[in-house]
Write an enzyme that holds these catalytic residues in place. Structure first.
Site, PDB file in Angstrom:
ATOM      1  N   HIS A   1      29.982 -21.893   7.379  1.00 30.01           N
ATOM      2  CA  HIS A   1      29.241 -21.061   6.430  1.00 30.01           C
ATOM      3  C   HIS A   1      28.570 -21.876   5.323  1.00 30.01           C
ATOM      4  CE1 HIS A   1      27.541 -17.405   5.087  1.00 30.01           C
ATOM      5  NE2 HIS A   1      27.842 -17.759   3.867  1.00 30.01           N
TER       6      HIS A   1
ATOM      7  N   ARG B   1      24.361 -11.122  22.295  1.00 21.83           N
ATOM      8  CA  ARG B   1      23.747 -12.426  22.064  1.00 21.83           C
ATOM      9  C   ARG B   1      24.425 -13.434  22.988  1.00 21.83           C
ATOM     10  NH1 ARG B   1      26.260 -15.278  16.574  1.00 21.83           N
ATOM     11  NH2 ARG B   1      24.880 -16.947  17.262  1.00 21.83           N
TER      12      ARG B   1
HETATM   13 FE1  HAS Z   1      24.390 -15.540   7.143  1.00 24.95          FE
HETATM   14  C1  HAS Z   1      25.985 -15.256  10.185  1.00 24.95           C
HETATM   15  C2  HAS Z   1      26.580 -13.309   5.766  1.00 24.95           C
HETATM   16  C3  HAS Z   1      22.938 -15.997   4.032  1.00 24.95           C
HETATM   17  C4  HAS Z   1      22.573 -18.176   8.384  1.00 24.95           C
HETATM   18  N1  HAS Z   1      24.286 -16.509   8.955  1.00 24.95           N
HETATM   19  C5  HAS Z   1      25.015 -16.235  10.076  1.00 24.95           C
HETATM   20  C6  HAS Z   1      24.632 -17.132  11.131  1.00 24.95           C
HETATM   21  C7  HAS Z   1      23.696 -17.978  10.599  1.00 24.95           C
HETATM   22  C8  HAS Z   1      23.480 -17.574   9.228  1.00 24.95           C
HETATM   23  C9  HAS Z   1      23.013 -19.140  11.300  1.00 24.95           C
HETATM   24  O1  HAS Z   1      29.249 -12.006   6.493  1.00 24.95           O
HETATM   25  C10 HAS Z   1      25.143 -17.087  12.562  1.00 24.95           C
HETATM   26  C11 HAS Z   1      26.168 -18.146  12.869  1.00 24.95           C
HETATM   27  C12 HAS Z   1      26.568 -18.021  14.320  1.00 24.95           C
HETATM   28  O2  HAS Z   1      25.867 -18.547  15.179  1.00 24.95           O
HETATM   29  O3  HAS Z   1      27.565 -17.357  14.598  1.00 24.95           O
HETATM   30  N2  HAS Z   1      24.671 -14.763   5.260  1.00 24.95           N
HETATM   31  C13 HAS Z   1      25.594 -13.834   4.923  1.00 24.95           C
HETATM   32  C14 HAS Z   1      25.444 -13.481   3.522  1.00 24.95           C
HETATM   33  C15 HAS Z   1      24.411 -14.236   3.040  1.00 24.95           C
HETATM   34  C16 HAS Z   1      23.947 -15.055   4.132  1.00 24.95           C
HETATM   35  C17 HAS Z   1      26.237 -12.481   2.747  1.00 24.95           C
HETATM   36  N3  HAS Z   1      23.020 -16.820   6.351  1.00 24.95           N
HETATM   37  C18 HAS Z   1      22.579 -16.837   5.054  1.00 24.95           C
HETATM   38  C19 HAS Z   1      21.640 -17.914   4.898  1.00 24.95           C
HETATM   39  C20 HAS Z   1      21.534 -18.529   6.122  1.00 24.95           C
HETATM   40  C21 HAS Z   1      22.407 -17.827   7.024  1.00 24.95           C
HETATM   41  C22 HAS Z   1      20.956 -18.262   3.602  1.00 24.95           C
HETATM   42  C23 HAS Z   1      20.727 -19.702   6.552  1.00 24.95           C
HETATM   43  C24 HAS Z   1      19.935 -20.387   5.784  1.00 24.95           C
HETATM   44  N4  HAS Z   1      25.969 -14.473   7.851  1.00 24.95           N
HETATM   45  C25 HAS Z   1      26.756 -13.663   7.111  1.00 24.95           C
HETATM   46  C26 HAS Z   1      27.859 -13.169   7.948  1.00 24.95           C
HETATM   47  C27 HAS Z   1      27.702 -13.730   9.204  1.00 24.95           C
HETATM   48  C28 HAS Z   1      26.495 -14.542   9.110  1.00 24.95           C
HETATM   49  C29 HAS Z   1      28.956 -12.265   7.568  1.00 24.95           C
HETATM   50  C30 HAS Z   1      28.602 -13.558  10.431  1.00 24.95           C
HETATM   51  C31 HAS Z   1      28.035 -12.575  11.365  1.00 24.95           C
HETATM   52  C32 HAS Z   1      28.850 -12.513  12.628  1.00 24.95           C
HETATM   53  O4  HAS Z   1      29.571 -11.527  12.809  1.00 24.95           O
HETATM   54  O5  HAS Z   1      28.797 -13.430  13.462  1.00 24.95           O
HETATM   55  C33 HAS Z   1      23.921 -14.229   1.586  1.00 24.95           C
HETATM   56  O6  HAS Z   1      23.981 -15.518   1.052  1.00 24.95           O
HETATM   57  C34 HAS Z   1      22.544 -13.667   1.459  1.00 24.95           C
HETATM   58  C35 HAS Z   1      22.153 -13.496  -0.001  1.00 24.95           C
HETATM   59  C36 HAS Z   1      20.671 -13.282  -0.132  1.00 24.95           C
HETATM   60  C37 HAS Z   1      20.091 -12.367  -0.915  1.00 24.95           C
HETATM   61  C38 HAS Z   1      18.575 -12.260  -0.920  1.00 24.95           C
HETATM   62  C39 HAS Z   1      17.957 -12.774  -2.233  1.00 24.95           C
HETATM   63  C40 HAS Z   1      16.483 -12.771  -2.130  1.00 24.95           C
HETATM   64  C41 HAS Z   1      15.688 -13.747  -2.666  1.00 24.95           C
HETATM   65  C42 HAS Z   1      14.193 -13.625  -2.501  1.00 24.95           C
HETATM   66  C43 HAS Z   1      13.589 -13.198  -3.785  1.00 24.95           C
HETATM   67  C44 HAS Z   1      12.274 -12.576  -3.584  1.00 24.95           C
HETATM   68  C45 HAS Z   1      11.354 -12.530  -4.547  1.00 24.95           C
HETATM   69  C46 HAS Z   1      10.094 -11.775  -4.276  1.00 24.95           C
HETATM   70  C47 HAS Z   1      11.551 -13.116  -5.884  1.00 24.95           C
HETATM   71  C48 HAS Z   1      20.840 -11.436  -1.769  1.00 24.95           C
HETATM   72  C49 HAS Z   1      16.210 -14.897  -3.439  1.00 24.95           C
HETATM   73  C50 HAS Z   1       8.934 -12.668  -4.429  1.00 24.95           C
HETATM   74  C51 HAS Z   1       7.711 -11.896  -4.733  1.00 24.95           C
HETATM   75  C52 HAS Z   1       6.622 -12.006  -4.006  1.00 24.95           C
HETATM   76  C53 HAS Z   1       5.425 -11.315  -4.443  1.00 24.95           C
HETATM   77  C54 HAS Z   1       6.619 -12.753  -2.730  1.00 24.95           C
END
Ligand code: HAS
Length: 570
Positions: free
Chosen positions: A245, A458
């Site tokens: 993670h 998957r």
């Molecule tokens: Fe994840 C599985 C939970 C973030 C990558 N994740 C994966 C796997 C990968 C991965 C590769 O809880 C699969 C692994 C495998 O093969 O088995 N992940 C999370 C959570 C977050 C999260 C809670 N993951 C990531 C990031 C990754 C990534 C970052 C790669 C870079 N993930 C999981 C969980 C699994 C999981 C379980 C297991 C699933 C399973 O059962 O197998 C958090 O960190 C996400 C927080 C993000 C936010 C979004 C903030 C938004 C932002 C953008 C701002 C936009 C603006 C708009 C300012 C709250 C910062 C701009 C304005 C304009 C006008 C454009």
């Protein structure tokens, strides 16, 4: 921007382009990391669309019920391993190490502490890559990028990965030593935010990669060499996900460095809050490891208490990304208003025609989807339904292949010209590449995510059998394949731009690297840089959150979390 002054004999071979402020020695080093990263990506990327085509009922039907053959690597799981290992492990690690050197050297305005050590790190990583590559190409390592037991690869695969990790530790040492030298020369000053984040990232990375290093050296390597005959898959999975993670935040933090410290410069405004940025990086560093059991929710050998507590902390590790959304949203709004935007119109008042900026903004938009789906994964009840479905594939193509990779492309579009000393060959093509990637990834992610809700599995070779268990999957898997077509076009454009810039561009580069060389104007608490204290917190929190999980896995404590119950069932 002043040029870096050579401070030692080795730097007297001064740069060809003084205005670029990059030492020649560092330039070759950073350049070779980028080269390896993008060569690896070119092969890894090619496998992606073909995975999607092979899963598509439309394509399979068109071929008379036979799934489309994978290019180069004939076996589905071999191609999937190539895709995952090259894209998620090799491209990212080489890119991050090279980028970290650049940020450190350029932001601190001093040469790296030891260029020799940095080259040693590179050689270790490169030899590791060759060994791992040999195992995969010779069809002896079809274990995917999550390479835990009981799947077993040739020993060269594990030795290679161990070397890549050790190499990255040496690279981290070079960054730490450079930072320590700067710290000594600049008492009382806050380090620039970009370097603060890079240091935090490497502290987290070293801690996390200890887990996989132990797994490889004590379990997988001896097993693959025949030194031991059996192993414990549950312990192997525990050690892997101790690392797995935080690995995703190791990928994310360099993208955040770009969003926090480079994007504001490219938009012509200051960051809304530097201090809030530092808090976000510290939180990511501390909370990214003690959450990994959320990958093990369906494992029988893990107690419910561990699952619940890691699930809760997963919601905490999302907090720094919420802070980031707020901080960057405010910064981007400020930039839009400066361009005459109002309450809503600041959104389209951004320089959407600049590929460097568009890459990052599109990455952020994808990350909103990736973040929401991640938080859904973290919920135990939802996870049980979605785990091992294509939903998870949708999630990580929004985060890693979407937000992170798009941002790395945006970085490459100024860093490669800087290394080469020549302008980007075509802004238009670069822009087309960014938008096709954005649209293609949205289509692919939506298709995979939706099919996953209907239970599409998957990591299964659907094309081989030509049988689709549920008709409900059909439109969504076809949508993913369509996304794959768009992504294939985008990948070709990427290499047209990069190779064209390298070999065909003739105009000297004009732009500067968008990087801060000073810390914040207002003072930040000295506490932020008390790394010893943060490391102690990391050790204690992980001992609490992972210690019992590991002990239970090792059967030291039967029923540690569930008194009276037998130990891990395997
Ligand atoms: Fe994840 C599985 C939970 C973030 C990558 N994740 C994966 C796997 C990968 C991965 C590769 O809880 C699969 C692994 C495998 O093969 O088995 N992940 C999370 C959570 C977050 C999260 C809670 N993951 C990531 C990031 C990754 C990534 C970052 C790669 C870079 N993930 C999981 C969980 C699994 C999981 C379980 C297991 C699933 C399973 O059962 O197998 C958090 O960190 C996400 C927080 C993000 C936010 C979004 C903030 C938004 C932002 C953008 C701002 C936009 C603006 C708009 C300012 C709250 C910062 C701009 C304005 C304009 C006008 C454009």
């Amino acid at each position: 921007m002043e040029a870096v002054q050579p401070t030692s004999g080795r730097d007297s071979a001064y740069i060809r382009f003084p205005a670029l402020s990059m030492l020649q020695s560092e330039r070759s080093l950073i350049g070779i990391h980028m080269l390896i990263a993008f060569v690896a990506l070119s092969i890894g990327l090619l496998m992606g669309p073909f995975q999607a085509f092979r899963r598509s009922p439309f394509v399979t039907d068109a071929l008379g019920g036979q799934g489309i053959a994978m290019p180069i690597f004939s076996y589905y799981y071999q191609a999937l391993t190539v895709h995952g290992v090259l894209n998620a492990l090799v491209f990212t690690t080489f890119f991050i190490v090279g980028f970290s050197y650049f940020v450190t050297q350029r932001s601190l305005q001093r040469p790296l502490a030891s260029i020799t050590a940095a080259w040693i790190a590179f050689v270790l990583m490169f030899v590791g890559l060759l060994l791992t590559g040999y195992a995969i190409v010779s069809n002896q390592a079809n274990v995917l990028f999550t390479f835990y037991a009981p799947l077993l690869a040739h020993w060269t695969f594990y030795l290679g990965l161990a070397l890549v990790i050790v190499g990255s530790w040496v690279a981290a040492g070079v960054v730490f030593a450079t930072y320590a030298g700067w710290r000594k020369d600049n008492p009382g000053k806050a380090v620039p935010l970009a370097v603060f984040a890079i240091v935090a990232n490497y502290i987290m990375w070293i801690t996390a990669s200890l887990g996989v290093a132990i797994e490889v050296l004590t379990m997988l390597l001896p097993l693959s060499l025949g030194i031991v005959q059996t192993t414990d898959p549950q312990v192997s999975r525990i050690l892997f996900w101790f690392f797995g993670h935080p690995l995703v935040y190791f990928w994310l933090i360099p993208a955040y460095v770009s969003w926090y410290t480079m994007l504001p410069k490219q938009l012509g405004v200051g960051l809304f809050s530097d201090a809030m940025g530092r808090v976000a990086f510290l939180l990511l560093m501390i909370f990214s490891i003690p959450v990994g059991v959320h990958h093990l929710f369906v494992d029988p050998g893990i107690s419910e208490l561990a699952k619940v507590s890691h699930s809760l902390l997963t919601f905490v590790v999302a907090a720094p990304s919420f802070l980031t959304a707020f901080n960057l949203g405010a910064t981007i709004e400020k930039a839009g208003r400066k361009r005459g935007g109002s309450l809503i119109s600041w959104v389209w008042k951004q320089p959407w025609g600049n590929p460097l900026v568009a890459a990052q903004l599109c990455g952020m938009l994808l990350f909103i989807v990736g973040g929401i789906t991640g938080i859904m994964n973290a919920s135990f009840t939802l996870n049980v339904a979605l785990h091992n479905t294509t939903w998870v594939v949708g999630h990580f193509h929004m985060t890693l292949a979407g937000a992170v990779t798009l941002t790395y492309f945006g970085i490459a579009y100024w860093l490669v010209p800087l290394i080469r000393g020549r302008r980007l060959i075509s802004n238009r093509l670069a822009l087309a590449q960014i938008y096709t990637w954005f649209i293609g990834m949205l289509m692919f992610g939506a298709g995979m995510g939706r099919a996953g809700i209907d239970g599409a599995t998957r990591r299964t070779d659907l094309g081989a059998s030509g049988v689709y268990i549920s008709d409900l999957w059909v439109p969504w898997l076809n949508l993913s394949a369509l996304g794959g077509v768009v992504l294939l076009i985008s990948s070709i454009l990427l290499y047209v731009v990069l190779v064209g810039t390298w070999f065909r561009s003739t105009e000297p580069v004009e732009n500067e690297a968008p990087i801060e060389t000073e810390g914040p104007a207002s003072s930040t608490p000295a506490l932020f840089e008390r790394w010893g204290m943060w490391i102690a917190i990391i050790i204690i929190s992980n001992a609490i959150m992972w210690g019992p999980v590991l002990l239970q896995g090792l059967d030291f404590v039967n029923g540690f979390f569930v008194p009276g119950q037998p130990g891990a069932a395997r």
